[in-house]
Design an enzyme around this catalytic site. Sequence first.
Site, PDB file in Angstrom:
ATOM      1  N   ASP A  96      -9.756 -10.108  10.337  1.00  0.00           N
ATOM      2  CA  ASP A  96      -9.645  -8.848   9.584  1.00  0.00           C
ATOM      3  C   ASP A  96     -11.039  -8.252   9.341  1.00  0.00           C
ATOM      4  O   ASP A  96     -11.253  -7.047   9.525  1.00  0.00           O
ATOM      5  CB  ASP A  96      -8.925  -9.124   8.250  1.00  0.00           C
ATOM      6  N   LYS A 106      -6.538  -1.350  10.286  1.00  0.00           N
ATOM      7  CA  LYS A 106      -7.853  -1.641  10.909  1.00  0.00           C
ATOM      8  C   LYS A 106      -7.705  -2.286  12.272  1.00  0.00           C
ATOM      9  O   LYS A 106      -8.507  -2.038  13.184  1.00  0.00           O
ATOM     10  CB  LYS A 106      -8.716  -2.515   9.994  1.00  0.00           C
ATOM     11  N   ALA A 122      -6.501  19.639  -3.607  1.00  0.00           N
ATOM     12  CA  ALA A 122      -6.082  19.899  -2.224  1.00  0.00           C
ATOM     13  C   ALA A 122      -5.729  21.360  -1.987  1.00  0.00           C
ATOM     14  O   ALA A 122      -5.838  21.855  -0.869  1.00  0.00           O
ATOM     15  CB  ALA A 122      -4.890  19.018  -1.869  1.00  0.00           C
ATOM     16  N   VAL A 171     -10.965   0.315   5.953  1.00  0.00           N
ATOM     17  CA  VAL A 171     -12.167  -0.501   5.723  1.00  0.00           C
ATOM     18  C   VAL A 171     -12.503  -0.555   4.239  1.00  0.00           C
ATOM     19  O   VAL A 171     -12.655   0.484   3.592  1.00  0.00           O
ATOM     20  CB  VAL A 171     -13.383   0.062   6.493  1.00  0.00           C
ATOM     21  N   ALA A 204       9.705   5.243   6.217  1.00  0.00           N
ATOM     22  CA  ALA A 204      10.395   4.224   7.015  1.00  0.00           C
ATOM     23  C   ALA A 204      10.194   2.864   6.369  1.00  0.00           C
ATOM     24  O   ALA A 204       9.073   2.506   6.002  1.00  0.00           O
ATOM     25  CB  ALA A 204       9.840   4.225   8.439  1.00  0.00           C
ATOM     26  N   GLY A 210      -5.466  -4.428  -2.387  1.00  0.00           N
ATOM     27  CA  GLY A 210      -4.572  -4.200  -3.524  1.00  0.00           C
ATOM     28  C   GLY A 210      -3.926  -2.831  -3.415  1.00  0.00           C
ATOM     29  O   GLY A 210      -4.438  -1.931  -2.746  1.00  0.00           O
ATOM     30  N   VAL A 219       0.838  -1.210   0.000  1.00  0.00           N
ATOM     31  CA  VAL A 219       0.000   0.000   0.000  1.00  0.00           C
ATOM     32  C   VAL A 219       0.873   1.261   0.000  1.00  0.00           C
ATOM     33  O   VAL A 219       0.553   2.255  -0.663  1.00  0.00           O
ATOM     34  CB  VAL A 219      -0.975  -0.006   1.206  1.00  0.00           C
ATOM     35  N   LYS A 259     -12.767  -4.609  10.720  1.00  0.00           N
ATOM     36  CA  LYS A 259     -13.447  -3.615   9.871  1.00  0.00           C
ATOM     37  C   LYS A 259     -14.887  -3.411  10.330  1.00  0.00           C
ATOM     38  O   LYS A 259     -15.395  -2.285  10.326  1.00  0.00           O
ATOM     39  CB  LYS A 259     -13.392  -4.072   8.408  1.00  0.00           C
TER      40      LYS A 259
END
Length: 437
Positions: free
Chosen positions: A201, A105, A33, A132, A43, A302, A14, A205
Site C-alpha cells: 500500500d 491508490k 463549490a 495518498v 453501488a 479512517g 470511506v 502511494k
Amino acid sequence: MGPVGVGIAGLGVVGSGTVNVLTRNADEITRRAGRDIRVVTAAVRDLERERDCDVSGIELTTDPMKVATSPDVEVVVELMGGEGVALEVVMAAIAAGKHVVTANKALIASHGNEIFKAAQDAGVTVAFEPAVAGGIPIIKAIREGLAGNRVEWLAGIINGTSNFILTAMADGEGTFDDVLAEAQRLGYAEADPTFDVEGVDAAHKLTILASIAFGIPLQFDKVYIEGISKLAGVDVDYASELGFTIKHLGIAARRDNGIELRVHPTLIPKRRLIANVDGVMNAVLVCGDAVGQTLHYGAGAGADATASAVVADIVDVVRALTTDPDNRVPHLAFQPGKLADLPILDVNESRTAYYIRIAAVNRPGVLAEVTRVFGDSNISIETILQKGSGKSEEVLPIILLTQRTIEKNIDQAIEKLESLDDIVGSVVRLRVEHLSE
Ligand code: HSE
C-alpha cells in the site's frame, strides 16, 4: 443551477464517511463549490446490509456500471478498491463523459498512465487526493503549493495501519496480530491487510507521490518494497536505546543518475518531528530547492479523514464545472456573495488556559487568598506550584496553570490579585494551548 449529481461506487468505510461529510457540511460545501452536491446513486455489494450513513434519497444498486453511466450522475466517486472491476468502472465513467474521483491508490499506481490518457482524450478530470495519505492534502500541496520548486526528495509515513502497529510495538502494547485486528476494526486496514504490513500500500502511494514530485510516469513495478511484518520487537528496543524510532517510510529521492524509490522500516533520530508521528497519523516531508523542507501531517486513514479528501476533490470538480473559468478557485475559497457575516470576537471573549506567575509574601493564608480569587472569578486551577526556600516573609514565586476560561475572567482575577497586600508587583500571564481538541 441545479445540484450536481454524484454517484458513489462502493459504500464501505470511506463511502459512508463521504455521504456523512457531504450531509453534515452541506451548506459550507455549497458555499465553496457554487452548487449543491447530491449523492443520487450508489453501488453496494449487499443491498440488505446496514449502513453507517443515511441512504434515504440515494438509489442503491449492486451494479457499479449503472453508477458509472447513469445520466443523473456528473461525478463518479470510485471507492471500491482493487484493480479489476474498479478499472472497468473508471474507464466506463470516463467513456461516458463523467468526471471521476478515486481513493484507489492501487488503481492509480498500476493503471494511472492509461486512465489519465483516456481522461485527457475525453476532456474529463480524474482526481485522486484521497489515494495518498488519507486526509492530508499532499497531492494538492506538491502539485500546486510547491509548484515553484525542483523537488529534491520526499519521505513519508504513508501507511496508517503500519504506523498504528509500530507505535503499539514501541509502546509495548499488544501483539502484532491484536493491533492489526484493531486497525481492521477501525477501518484503517486494506481489504487484504498484507498490502499494509508488507509495504505494498505504501509503495502504491509512493509511486503516485514520486510522479507528481518529479514529473515521471507512474512506475509501481520499480519500487523496492519491504514491509513491517518481519520487524522484530527487539530491534525496536535497541534502536530506541540508541536514540532512534523505527518508522515505515516511503522515500523518493532525486539522484544524479536517476530516482530512488523505496519503502522499508527506517531508523529516524527521535528528535525529528516525523519520528513522533504516531498511531494512524501520516506525515510527508517534502524537500524543495526553494522552500527547503516542509512537513505535511494528518490522519492517514479512517472514514471521515479520507472522506475529507474525497469531498475536496468533488468540490474541485464542481468548481470547474460551475464557476468563472478565470477564477476557478474563488479568491477567498467561498463563492463571491456567499461570505458569512460572522462576528470576530473581542479578545475578552477568547477561551484558553493560562499560566500565571505571582510574587507573594510567604505568610499563612496567602495561598488560600490566591485560590479564592480564582474561585470567585469562576476559574478552575489545574496545577499550583510554590517555589523558594519557604522562609517566613520571603517573596516567593507561585505558579499556577488554570483550566480553560474566558479572558475577561482572568483579567478580573489578575486585577484582584494585584490589589492584595501580600502580592508583590505585576502578575505574569501567558496563554496555554494544549492543541489536542
Ligand atoms: N490501509 C491504508 C492505511 C488506508 O492504513 O494507510 C489509507 O490509504
